[in-house]
Design an enzyme around this catalytic site. Sequence first.
Site, PDB file in Angstrom:
ATOM      1  N   HIS A  29       0.858  -1.194   0.000  1.00  0.00           N
ATOM      2  CA  HIS A  29       0.000   0.000   0.000  1.00  0.00           C
ATOM      3  C   HIS A  29       0.891   1.240   0.000  1.00  0.00           C
ATOM      4  O   HIS A  29       1.744   1.382   0.891  1.00  0.00           O
ATOM      5  CB  HIS A  29      -0.889   0.020   1.242  1.00  0.00           C
ATOM      6  CG  HIS A  29      -1.830  -1.154   1.307  1.00  0.00           C
ATOM      7  ND1 HIS A  29      -3.154  -1.059   0.949  1.00  0.00           N
ATOM      8  CD2 HIS A  29      -1.624  -2.456   1.666  1.00  0.00           C
ATOM      9  CE1 HIS A  29      -3.734  -2.248   1.106  1.00  0.00           C
ATOM     10  NE2 HIS A  29      -2.824  -3.109   1.538  1.00  0.00           N
ATOM     11  N   HIS A 206      -8.574  -8.054  -0.930  1.00  0.00           N
ATOM     12  CA  HIS A 206      -8.144  -8.602   0.355  1.00  0.00           C
ATOM     13  C   HIS A 206      -9.267  -9.526   0.833  1.00  0.00           C
ATOM     14  O   HIS A 206     -10.440  -9.154   0.781  1.00  0.00           O
ATOM     15  CB  HIS A 206      -8.003  -7.500   1.400  1.00  0.00           C
ATOM     16  CG  HIS A 206      -6.818  -6.595   1.247  1.00  0.00           C
ATOM     17  ND1 HIS A 206      -6.652  -5.751   0.192  1.00  0.00           N
ATOM     18  CD2 HIS A 206      -5.750  -6.393   2.064  1.00  0.00           C
ATOM     19  CE1 HIS A 206      -5.531  -5.071   0.356  1.00  0.00           C
ATOM     20  NE2 HIS A 206      -4.957  -5.434   1.492  1.00  0.00           N
ATOM     21  N   GLU A 209      -8.117 -12.530   5.690  1.00  0.00           N
ATOM     22  CA  GLU A 209      -7.074 -11.994   6.576  1.00  0.00           C
ATOM     23  C   GLU A 209      -7.609 -12.059   8.016  1.00  0.00           C
ATOM     24  O   GLU A 209      -7.049 -12.733   8.863  1.00  0.00           O
ATOM     25  CB  GLU A 209      -6.755 -10.545   6.176  1.00  0.00           C
ATOM     26  CG  GLU A 209      -5.693  -9.873   7.052  1.00  0.00           C
ATOM     27  CD  GLU A 209      -5.517  -8.379   6.718  1.00  0.00           C
ATOM     28  OE1 GLU A 209      -6.405  -7.794   6.066  1.00  0.00           O
ATOM     29  OE2 GLU A 209      -4.490  -7.806   7.150  1.00  0.00           O
TER      30      GLU A 209
HETATM   31  N1  ADE Z   1      -5.030  -1.444   4.070  1.00  0.00           N
HETATM   32  C1  ADE Z   1      -3.731  -1.386   4.347  1.00  0.00           C
HETATM   33  N2  ADE Z   1      -3.285  -2.536   4.827  1.00  0.00           N
HETATM   34  C2  ADE Z   1      -4.353  -3.380   4.876  1.00  0.00           C
HETATM   35  C3  ADE Z   1      -4.533  -4.712   5.283  1.00  0.00           C
HETATM   36  N3  ADE Z   1      -3.537  -5.448   5.766  1.00  0.00           N
HETATM   37  N4  ADE Z   1      -5.767  -5.249   5.189  1.00  0.00           N
HETATM   38  C4  ADE Z   1      -6.778  -4.519   4.709  1.00  0.00           C
HETATM   39  N5  ADE Z   1      -6.661  -3.249   4.312  1.00  0.00           N
HETATM   40  C5  ADE Z   1      -5.453  -2.684   4.382  1.00  0.00           C
HETATM   41 ZN    ZN Z   2      -2.941  -5.094   2.229  1.00  0.00          ZN
END
Ligand code: ADE
Ligand code: ZN
Length: 349
Positions: A29, A206, A209
């Site tokens: 990012h 994403h 996670e």
């Molecule tokens: N934005 C920046 N890092 C992130 C992450 N690990 N998961 C989701 N959104 C993000």
């Molecule tokens: Zn990320």
Amino acid sequence: MNAPLTDRKATNFEVDFLRRMPKVELHVHLEGAISPSTIRTMAARNNVTLPVSEGELENFFKFRDFDHFLEAYYAATSTMLTLEDWRLMIDQFMADRREQNIVYSEVFVSASHHLQRYDHDEWIRVLSESIGEGEERYGVRIRLIPDISREVPETSRPVLDFVTKAWENGVALGIGLGGPEQGFPPELFTDVFAEAKQAGMHVVAHAGETEGAASVRGAWNGLGAERIGHGLRVLEDPDLTHDMAAARVPFEVNPTSNYCIGVVSQDSPHPIRGMIDSGLVVTVNSDDPALFGNSLAQEFQLLIEQGFELEELWKLNLDAIGASFLNETEKETLTQQFCVFHTENSGGR
Ligand code: ADE
Ligand code: ZN
């Protein structure tokens, strides 16, 4: 960060090899890659008060959980207010890519949080010029993946409109989905992702996670994501894991991020080994290197300390070329360049 380590330590040769090897990164990012000193510079010149004083920054960046991490990420993001800030950030980001030998990167920008500040054509012009200048100056390439932040689903359409222009201009590869998974499932974004895909843009998300395998399934089947950011919790569903391995869907794994945010316990080895053993295509990434204090080479080094061999890591590095959105000719050229480095540097261990 006290990552769980085996007795194995990376040798000097391995550390040096990982630092010098040409690399590709697919999950980073921009806002999370800007150094604290630049964040302070932008905060000062834009009259933004950061939520913590300088002395407290260190504790602020020891994340309790995902929400705490996001608070820090958006605090950093809140200092980025002018087009000059984007010129500065892209210059510094590309200088750092050069320093790390990351020759090509696909880079997220949290578009939901910036869109309303600029005229979109102007912003795209500045992004495009800055990337072009960075390529000349530092000899590395980057392309952007502006993303929708899940917690503001109402920004989905404006983000898509912006990405469409940036994609037509060649600055963006397509659209992404970031932010908190909890409470904001992939299904909220189906229409916008379908439109992006229909127009020919790349789409990534994403998932898996902080939420479980259903989130990964939603990102893959519901949104048509071509790659999954993180995705480690796919392993909770063996059938889905099997199907995604068979379909060769790449996973962008970020080990240090997972330890720092607490989605993987400090006491356990990272599930990346299980992902690979299940046949999944995996790449190694740093996510938000300025917030986690990591580099891409250190991510690979952490894996050495968890029992990976250098040659396995080299293969993961090559897999990142394959999983990228470069065209076939570009992939071949890059693979050949990488192989020259490998041939010239693999002796003397
Ligand atoms: N934005 C920046 N890092 C992130 C992450 N690990 N998961 C989701 N959104 C993000
Ligand atoms: Zn990320």
